[in-house]
Design an enzyme around this catalytic site. Structure first.
Site, PDB file in Angstrom:
ATOM      1  N   HIS A  27       0.614  -1.270  -0.051  1.00 22.36           N
ATOM      2  CA  HIS A  27       0.095   0.048   0.195  1.00 22.36           C
ATOM      3  C   HIS A  27       0.860   1.309   0.124  1.00 22.36           C
ATOM      4  O   HIS A  27       2.086   1.415   0.547  1.00 22.36           O
ATOM      5  CB  HIS A  27      -0.947  -0.283   1.278  1.00 22.36           C
ATOM      6  CG  HIS A  27      -0.338  -0.073   2.581  1.00 22.36           C
ATOM      7  ND1 HIS A  27       0.283   1.160   3.033  1.00 22.36           N
ATOM      8  CD2 HIS A  27       0.407  -1.010   3.342  1.00 22.36           C
ATOM      9  CE1 HIS A  27       0.887   0.942   4.247  1.00 22.36           C
ATOM     10  NE2 HIS A  27       0.755  -0.437   4.462  1.00 22.36           N
ATOM     11  N   ASP A  28       0.324   2.235  -0.685  1.00 14.59           N
ATOM     12  CA  ASP A  28       0.944   3.605  -0.802  1.00 14.59           C
ATOM     13  C   ASP A  28       2.347   3.569  -1.455  1.00 14.59           C
ATOM     14  O   ASP A  28       3.041   4.663  -1.245  1.00 14.59           O
ATOM     15  CB  ASP A  28       1.114   4.296   0.506  1.00 14.59           C
ATOM     16  CG  ASP A  28      -0.289   4.466   1.406  1.00 14.59           C
ATOM     17  OD1 ASP A  28      -1.203   5.240   0.812  1.00 14.59           O
ATOM     18  OD2 ASP A  28      -0.666   3.544   2.200  1.00 14.59           O
ATOM     19  N   GLY A  58       5.017  -0.962   2.529  1.00 10.53           N
ATOM     20  CA  GLY A  58       4.121   0.289   2.467  1.00 10.53           C
ATOM     21  C   GLY A  58       5.223   1.477   2.274  1.00 10.53           C
ATOM     22  O   GLY A  58       6.168   1.689   2.892  1.00 10.53           O
TER      23      GLY A  58
END
Length: 263
Positions: A119-120, A137
């Protein structure tokens, strides 16, 4: 004309452009946008608020756009933005963001079997992630970087442009642009000279980066003094390296595996 296998599941609301191929038992979620020329292989899943540019190829069993692997995630939908001309090999996983800003993948990247983009993360263009490369992340990977097989990148780390991370490395800090790192924990192993030449960096620019590498990483004295010395004669490529080092939050990998190792 789109070629969609009769066993594929395309949710109501999904936007699939003309010229998209979707294989057997693939699943496309209701918020997905697929531009023209995409090829989705059998059993691949694309879900979440995922926007995919043109001409990508997702091989069998890819899982693209699922929610983040974070404590407390309650099923809310993040976002994922993918450019064009990428190849996602078998069993690749790419997760959506934890907030409004999407996980981002640029264009012309090759993400090989079993690699994971958390994520991200933000990936640029012309990147290579080899088999089972794992990005935590919020990792940032700049253009033309290469991450070899079985590499683990700690969350919030940055991989600089034209950097090379050797197989099996554990990376817990930023990897400087144009450099090669290896080991557990990863240390500098020299300039990524072969990769630079392959991507069209001129011999003069490589020589400039060699001088900067020796000043910064093989020199003596405080790093602040070495940065200042390198900046006195810095060309455009060296300025990229210096700005990266000076902007690091986690700290950069700056210890060479051997001081006798030539750049």
């Amino acid at each position: 004309m789109s070629l969609i296998h009769p066993t594929a599941v395309i949710a109501s609301g999904a936007r699939v452009a003309e010229g998209v191929e979707i294989g057997a038992y693939a699943v496309i979620g209701p918020q997905v946008v697929l531009a023209t020329g995409n090829v989705v292989g059998p059993h691949a899943v694309i879900e979440g608020a995922t926007v995919v540019g043109p001409g990508n190829r997702f091989l069998q069993f890819c899982a693209i756009g699922a929610g983040p692997q974070v404590d407390g995630w309650a099923g809310e939908t993040g976002a994922l933005a993918i450019g064009g001309g990428n190849v996602f090999r078998e069993f690749v996983t790419v997760h959506a963001s934890t907030g409004v800003e999407p996980t981002k993948i640029g264009s012309r990247n090759l993400i090989m079997t079993g690699a994971h983009v958390a994520h991200d993360c933000v990936l640029g263009d012309d990147i290579r992630l080899a088999n089972a490369a794992t990005l935590g992340g919020h990792v940032q990977v700049a253009d033309f970087a290469q991450v070899s097989g079985l590499v683990a990148i700690h969350q919030y780390s940055r991989i600089g442009t034209h950097a090379f991370v050797a197989g099996g490395s554990i990376v817990t800090q930023d990897v400087p642009p144009f450099c090669l790192v290896q080991g557990d924990r990863a240390r500098l192993a020299g300039l990524n000279a072969v990769g630079l030449k392959r991507t069209g960096v001129t011999p003069a620019e490589v020589a400039e980066l060699r001088r900067a590498y020796r000043t910064l990483f093989l020199g003596t004295g405080p790093m602040e003094d070495r940065l200042a010395a390198a900046r006195l004669s810095a060309g455009a490529r060296t300025l990229v390296l210096l700005d990266f080092l000076e902007s690091s939050v986690r700290g950069c990998i700056s210890t060479p595996r051997s001081r006798k190792l030539a750049a």
